[in-house]
Motif scaffolding. Sequence first.
Motif, short mmCIF file in Angstrom:
data_model
loop_
_atom_site.label_atom_id
_atom_site.label_comp_id
_atom_site.label_asym_id
_atom_site.label_seq_id
_atom_site.Cartn_x
_atom_site.Cartn_y
_atom_site.Cartn_z
N ILE A 191 0.88 -1.17 0.00
CA ILE A 191 0.00 0.00 0.00
C ILE A 191 0.91 1.21 0.00
CG2 ILE A 191 -1.54 1.35 1.49
CD1 ILE A 191 -3.30 -1.00 1.64
N ILE A 192 0.60 2.14 -0.88
CA ILE A 192 1.45 3.33 -0.96
C ILE A 192 0.63 4.58 -0.67
CG2 ILE A 192 2.96 2.28 -2.71
CD1 ILE A 192 1.28 4.87 -4.29
N ARG A 193 1.33 5.62 -0.25
CA ARG A 193 0.72 6.94 -0.08
C ARG A 193 1.74 7.92 -0.64
NH1 ARG A 193 -0.81 10.64 4.76
NH2 ARG A 193 1.27 10.11 5.46
N VAL A 194 1.31 8.73 -1.58
CA VAL A 194 2.28 9.57 -2.28
C VAL A 194 2.71 10.77 -1.43
CG1 VAL A 194 2.71 10.99 -4.33
CG2 VAL A 194 1.42 8.86 -4.54
N ASP A 195 1.74 11.46 -0.84
CA ASP A 195 2.07 12.67 -0.09
C ASP A 195 1.16 12.80 1.13
OD1 ASP A 195 -0.35 13.43 -1.19
OD2 ASP A 195 0.56 14.61 -2.78
N GLN A 196 1.37 13.87 1.87
CA GLN A 196 0.66 14.06 3.14
C GLN A 196 -0.85 13.97 3.03
OE1 GLN A 196 1.41 13.99 6.14
NE2 GLN A 196 3.62 14.35 6.22
N ARG A 197 -1.41 14.49 1.95
CA ARG A 197 -2.86 14.49 1.82
C ARG A 197 -3.34 13.25 1.07
NH1 ARG A 197 -5.30 18.58 -1.78
NH2 ARG A 197 -6.55 16.75 -2.15
N GLY A 198 -2.40 12.39 0.73
CA GLY A 198 -2.68 11.28 -0.18
C GLY A 198 -3.50 10.16 0.42
N GLU A 199 -4.18 9.42 -0.47
CA GLU A 199 -4.90 8.23 -0.03
C GLU A 199 -3.96 7.03 -0.07
OE1 GLU A 199 -8.26 7.27 -2.57
OE2 GLU A 199 -7.21 7.95 -4.34
N ARG A 200 -4.39 5.98 0.56
CA ARG A 200 -3.62 4.73 0.56
C ARG A 200 -4.20 3.85 -0.53
NH1 ARG A 200 -1.26 3.38 5.94
NH2 ARG A 200 -1.62 1.20 5.43
N ILE A 201 -3.37 3.41 -1.47
CA ILE A 201 -3.87 2.49 -2.50
C ILE A 201 -2.96 1.27 -2.60
CG2 ILE A 201 -5.00 4.31 -3.88
CD1 ILE A 201 -2.57 3.76 -5.91
N PRO A 202 -3.56 0.12 -2.92
CA PRO A 202 -2.77 -1.09 -3.07
C PRO A 202 -2.23 -1.24 -4.49
CG PRO A 202 -5.11 -1.64 -3.17
CD PRO A 202 -5.02 -0.14 -3.02
N LEU A 203 -1.00 -1.74 -4.61
CA LEU A 203 -0.42 -2.06 -5.92
C LEU A 203 0.35 -3.37 -5.78
CD1 LEU A 203 1.06 1.42 -6.99
CD2 LEU A 203 -0.92 0.29 -8.01
N THR A 204 0.16 -4.27 -6.76
CA THR A 204 0.87 -5.54 -6.73
C THR A 204 2.37 -5.31 -6.85
OG1 THR A 204 -1.01 -6.63 -7.73
CG2 THR A 204 1.09 -7.78 -7.91
N ILE A 205 3.14 -6.10 -6.11
CA ILE A 205 4.60 -6.02 -6.23
C ILE A 205 4.97 -6.85 -7.47
CG2 ILE A 205 6.80 -6.36 -5.07
CD1 ILE A 205 5.17 -6.65 -2.43
N ILE B 256 -11.91 -26.94 -13.77
CA ILE B 256 -10.50 -26.66 -13.47
C ILE B 256 -10.45 -25.69 -12.31
CG2 ILE B 256 -8.32 -25.73 -14.37
CD1 ILE B 256 -9.37 -26.37 -17.17
N ARG B 257 -9.63 -26.02 -11.35
CA ARG B 257 -9.46 -25.12 -10.20
C ARG B 257 -9.00 -23.75 -10.72
NH1 ARG B 257 -8.32 -23.91 -5.01
NH2 ARG B 257 -6.20 -23.30 -4.45
N THR B 258 -9.68 -22.70 -10.26
CA THR B 258 -9.41 -21.36 -10.79
C THR B 258 -9.30 -20.36 -9.65
OG1 THR B 258 -10.61 -21.94 -12.78
CG2 THR B 258 -10.22 -19.60 -12.41
N ILE B 259 -8.27 -19.55 -9.76
CA ILE B 259 -7.99 -18.57 -8.71
C ILE B 259 -8.16 -17.18 -9.31
CG2 ILE B 259 -6.24 -17.74 -7.09
CD1 ILE B 259 -6.72 -20.66 -6.66
N ALA B 260 -8.89 -16.33 -8.61
CA ALA B 260 -9.03 -14.94 -9.05
C ALA B 260 -8.26 -14.04 -8.09
CB ALA B 260 -10.51 -14.55 -9.05
N ASP B 261 -7.43 -13.17 -8.65
CA ASP B 261 -6.70 -12.18 -7.85
C ASP B 261 -7.57 -10.93 -7.82
OD1 ASP B 261 -5.00 -10.37 -6.69
OD2 ASP B 261 -3.34 -10.70 -8.08
N LEU B 262 -8.17 -10.64 -6.67
CA LEU B 262 -9.14 -9.54 -6.60
C LEU B 262 -8.47 -8.24 -6.19
CD1 LEU B 262 -12.13 -11.33 -4.82
CD2 LEU B 262 -11.51 -11.31 -7.25
N SER B 263 -9.02 -7.13 -6.69
CA SER B 263 -8.47 -5.84 -6.31
C SER B 263 -9.57 -4.87 -5.88
CB SER B 263 -7.64 -5.25 -7.44
OG SER B 263 -8.30 -5.47 -8.68
N PRO B 264 -10.24 -5.18 -4.78
CA PRO B 264 -11.24 -4.24 -4.26
C PRO B 264 -10.56 -3.00 -3.67
CG PRO B 264 -10.90 -6.00 -2.68
CD PRO B 264 -10.05 -6.33 -3.88
N ILE B 265 -11.36 -2.00 -3.35
CA ILE B 265 -10.81 -0.81 -2.70
C ILE B 265 -10.27 -1.21 -1.33
CG2 ILE B 265 -11.39 1.47 -1.78
CD1 ILE B 265 -13.63 1.60 -3.88
N MET B 266 -9.11 -0.68 -1.00
CA MET B 266 -8.53 -0.97 0.32
C MET B 266 -8.18 0.32 1.03
SD MET B 266 -6.04 -4.22 -0.08
CE MET B 266 -6.67 -5.75 -0.76
#
Lengths: 461, 286
Positions: free
Chosen positions: B46-60, B217-227
């Motif tokens: 989770i990153i935050r760019v600046d003081q007023r910034g929101e926290r958003i998730p990004l895959t490594i 077939i076994r299937t995996i979904a990588d979800l990206s909801p708001i965090m």
Amino acid sequence: MVERIKMPELPVERRLKSFDEVALGYSEEMARVEASRCLQCKNPPCVKACPLNVNIPAFIRHVREGNYEKAAEIIRSSNCLPVITGRVCPYERQCESACTLGKKGEPVSINALERFISDWELSRGFCIPAKIPEKTKGKKVAIVGSGPAGISAAERLALEGYEVSIFEALHMPGGVPLYGIPEFKLPKDVLLKGLKFLDELDVEILTNVVIGRTLTLNDLLSDGYDAIFLAIGANYPLSLGIPGENLCGVYFASEFLMRINLMRAYKFPHESDTPISVYGHVVVVGGGDVAIDVARCAVRLGADSVTILYRRTEKEMPARKVEVRRAREEGVHFSFLSQPIEFIGDENGRVKAIKCIKMELGPPDETGRRRPIPIPGSEFIVDADTVIVAIGQTVNPLALRGFPHIKLSKKGTIVVDPETLETTYSGIFAGGDAVTGSSTVAMAMSTGRKAAHFIIRHLSR
Amino acid sequence: MESYMLRWGEMPFKIISKKKLAEKIKMIEIEAPLVARSAMPGQFVIIRVDQRGERIPLTIVDWNPSRGTITLVFREIGLTTMKLGRRRVGEEILDVVGPLGNPSQVLNYDRVCMIGEGVRISSLYPRLKYLKKCGSHTVVIAYAKSGDEIIMEDEISRLSDEYYVVTSDGTRGFKGTAAITLHNLLKESKMKVEVVLAVGSPLMLRSIAAVTKRYQIRTIADLSPIMLDGLGMCGCCRVIVGNEVKFACIDGPEFDAHLVDYDNLISRMKMYRSEEQLSLKIHMGG
């Protein structure tokens, strides 16, 4: 007999649109007069009723004599966070409930006096601890969590010459007082100034480090920490487990408050980038302090109406009376003996109403409060555009990942030796809400101080 | 470790390099030594760019423990990703926390098919790298609206045993959808896989899940909801999986694709759409 000096408050009309602090604090004159009411009991019951056993009569005597520095010193020897406790302690259940004056009239306003001293300290920069410790012990302690329990343990350990690192998963330190308690009860700049003493003590605070993910407890042990104190709080939100809880517009109190307090969503979009979606009829579910905080935030965010649904009656409500009164003044409505059973959504997946059931009170349960029982056939619908579920939190075991040696209770709290606060793993101690479940700041701090004492004993063996 | 530790208030997360992968899609390498030390494929920060910034998730997307850096790929779509995209090499951002979420569930399989959509094709890279090292057979379907959004092509095709490109406008590879391509591969029994992993929009995930369900077939979904915190504290990222409420941040981000309630996911992901647009308009003028 002088009457208890009332805490000055921001007028209601100025509270409705702003997050400015509501309780304004005593002036010097008010503090001196209020302090003069203290009977200076020989065997003071207030001290025993304070979880931190602050020497209340002594500090009040110094306030009366205008010797504020001395008063601050006395408070600080038992309580390093008067900046928080002076604002949020449920004093009517702690020190002030035991005040001798309270038997016949109104107790001394101990809390307001503590706040006065804390404000005085902040106004003149900061009260530096009497002795700046040297790191003489050659031992390091890791503290997980930077809330009141962690900070008070850190202070004790640093003063005794231990090297202390606090690991905080969020981007700022403070714990619940930071992300849980709203600005209008505890302004964040006041809180952060109140943490400055940790710098003086050379306690390092490492933010953005998630124990259990970034580092594990094993990493801390192998990186040379001689003891660990887990002050990880109780921050996993409890859900009602009813249909529709995942609809848009249904928040857990934790998310709602974190957006507002930590991310300052009330300043969106001009001064904060984090949005919050609160409008129309807002319904809050719960009867504790958090429910009240949430409701009062919703008022300030411009809700058309704010209603608290609680399944018991006002009498059983755990929220503090003073905050309930302020919430009412701000226009919050209450619907007692009401329990949600389903959230109903619109075609876009946003909540539009709540199906509730009426309750009646049966015989007392294990908490001593009368148990609410649903009345069959009494279902009713409440319109709701935004819902906030504020029914409590439990321990979030993320920090313990990859470290199975620490036992949890059935309720999910960390099991400790009640005497020493040591967990089932030697050298790792725990305190605060993680052990007790959600409690008060002063209680959390008292466990932090106690843990520090036994950590020192453990390390001196 | 000590030297990696940064005290509160320091601004340590320096951008080391930056690359444009496609229109509005950028890759940055950023200093985050503690994250680089313990990251696993499938985890995020989770990153935050600046003081007023929101926290958003990004895959490594990649990491280098000896350099102490991690690599992130993002589409400049909202205020936060635009601010991040404007940061130059040598500049810093305020917060990076992680690695968060659980490592990918596909890492122990021998025959794996992975499907990525648009900017999220990048999320396949760390999994692919790991699987390749383990000697697994890998099939990749890279899907995007248009050919220029098929990103990281060299890196990904090099690591894949089979590599298919699909675009909805037909400018590259097959014309169509990822689900149709997958279906065709399975139908002709060309492809024998034990597990399918999909990363992308909930709509694509849903159609992939529908296909693999038919073939069991076994299937995996990588979800990206708001965090928000990404630590299991707020419940913002909750998703319904098999009628149970799960937190994507600590229980996921990968879940059984056949059990996810996609309608709920889609509506929750749109929850702040109007606020997001307002904030873009005010700060980016459009």
